[in-house]
Scaffold this motif. Structure first.
Motif, short mmCIF file in Angstrom:
data_model
loop_
_atom_site.label_atom_id
_atom_site.label_comp_id
_atom_site.label_asym_id
_atom_site.label_seq_id
_atom_site.Cartn_x
_atom_site.Cartn_y
_atom_site.Cartn_z
N PRO A 51 -2.85 0.98 8.47
CA PRO A 51 -3.47 0.77 7.15
C PRO A 51 -4.81 0.06 7.29
CG PRO A 51 -1.65 -0.76 7.49
CD PRO A 51 -1.59 0.22 8.61
N PRO A 52 -5.71 0.23 6.31
CA PRO A 52 -7.03 -0.39 6.40
C PRO A 52 -6.98 -1.91 6.50
CG PRO A 52 -6.98 1.29 4.70
CD PRO A 52 -5.56 1.07 5.13
N THR A 71 -2.16 -6.36 0.39
CA THR A 71 -2.49 -5.51 -0.75
C THR A 71 -3.82 -5.94 -1.35
OG1 THR A 71 -1.26 -6.95 -2.27
CG2 THR A 71 -0.07 -5.11 -1.27
N TYR A 84 -6.54 7.50 0.91
CA TYR A 84 -7.23 6.64 1.86
C TYR A 84 -6.27 5.68 2.54
CZ TYR A 84 -10.50 3.13 3.63
OH TYR A 84 -11.19 2.26 4.43
N TYR A 85 -5.27 5.26 1.77
CA TYR A 85 -4.30 4.31 2.30
C TYR A 85 -3.06 4.99 2.87
CZ TYR A 85 -7.10 0.78 -0.05
OH TYR A 85 -8.14 -0.02 -0.43
N MET A 106 -4.74 -1.03 -4.53
CA MET A 106 -3.35 -0.69 -4.23
C MET A 106 -2.42 -1.11 -5.36
SD MET A 106 -3.15 -1.55 -0.14
CE MET A 106 -1.59 -0.69 0.07
N LYS A 116 -0.89 6.89 1.32
CA LYS A 116 0.25 6.76 0.41
C LYS A 116 0.58 8.06 -0.32
CE LYS A 116 0.76 2.33 1.15
NZ LYS A 116 1.97 1.80 1.82
#
Length: 290
Positions: free
Chosen positions: A208-209, A213, A286-287, A217, A289
């Motif tokens: 993850p970036p 959180t 991007y995440y 997010m 998800k």
């Protein structure tokens, strides 16, 4: 999207209130005196109460007045202007019924058009978002309008119209689910386009970036399990459409009418929760998800 309770309450009850104002405006319900006051009080309580609930989702509610200045580019601003104009016009129309037993038909029709415009602009806040393919479709404003006018007919005791409009809204709702479930995949947006790394090769999430959180997010990523969503959809359709229609088809009584209204409101609350929870904002790509 995070299904905030304030926005769920706003979209449910403001739609119901403006739906009732529509039926009052076109003269389907023409009470006078005290009864007119009661009818308009119910409509304004729902419409204004819903609008006020939406301010609780703002980071700085005291700045909400500034939204009215952006009407040239913002659907939120247009919604606010339409809502205020409609409420003022219908207040004048209602005053004629309450105090003078007079039906000011031109004002009523203008207010009814304003009520529809308000609901439409509310829907367009969501339908114009390219970042949420599920919402960016003609069915979003169509469904908002059908639920508003159908709910208003139910609240206003317009049984025949409510049966037709609730049936239409049910069909639209099923259509939006069937087509909406594939819109993100068909939009052409994926992790490669979300990260801007598609020119390098195949893109996949490695880590993850960041470890914690953030605002994006919390607000724009909400994942609902498929089985959980299907169960909620069945409950929502049963409460919002099936039970109210059954209650309206039996010999009419105020008890059945009240049960139909309560069931419909409960069902629309669930529908609105799903509307936001299943929004699938592209930032989730991007995440990793989606």
């Amino acid at each position: 999207m995070h299904p905030a309770s304030s926005v769920i309450i706003f979209t449910t009850f403001s739609g119901l209130g403006f739906g009732l104002l529509f039926w009052l405006g076109i003269g389907a319900i023409t009470p006078t005196g005290l009864m007119a006051l009661i009818w308009f009080a119910i409509a304004y309580l729902a419409a204004v109460g819903g609008l006020l609930a939406s301010t609780f989702h703002l980071g700085r509610p005291e700045r909400a007045i500034k939204a009215f200045s952006q009407w040239q580019t913002s659907w939120l601003s247009r919604e606010g202007i339409c809502a205020v104009a409609t409420l003022l016009i219908m207040a004048a129309y209602g005053a004629g019924l309450v105090f003078f037993d007079t039906v000011l038909a031109p004002l009523g029709w203008l207010g009814a058009a304003g009520a529809l415009a308000t609901v439409f602009t509310t829907a367009m806040i969501y339908a114009q978002l390219k970042t949420v393919p599920r919402w960016r479709h003609w069915s979003t404003p169509a469904l908002f309008l059908a639920l508003s006018v159908g709910g208003g007919a139910l609240l206003g005791g317009q049984v025949t119209e409510a049966l037709v409009l609730l049936g239409l809204a049910a069909a639209l709702q099923v259509y939006t689910w069937v087509t909406g479930d594939t819109r993100l995949a068909r939009s052409g947006t994926d992790m490669a386009s979300a990260t801007g790394l598609g020119h390098i090769g195949t893109v996949r999430a490695f880590e993850p970036p960041h470890t914690g959180t953030n605002y994006l997010m919390r607000e724009f990523i909400h994942v609902v399990g498929r089985k959980h969503a299907q169960r909620l959809r069945i409950i929502a359709v049963a409460l919002a459409f099936v039970l109210p229609i059954i209650f309206l088809l039996v010999p009419f009584s105020h008890i059945w009418g009240a049960l139909a209204l309560v069931s419909h409101i409960a069902g629309v609350l669930v529908l609105r929760w799903l509307f936001f929870a299943q929004a699938e904002h592209v930032v989730g790509l991007y995440y990793g998800k989606r």
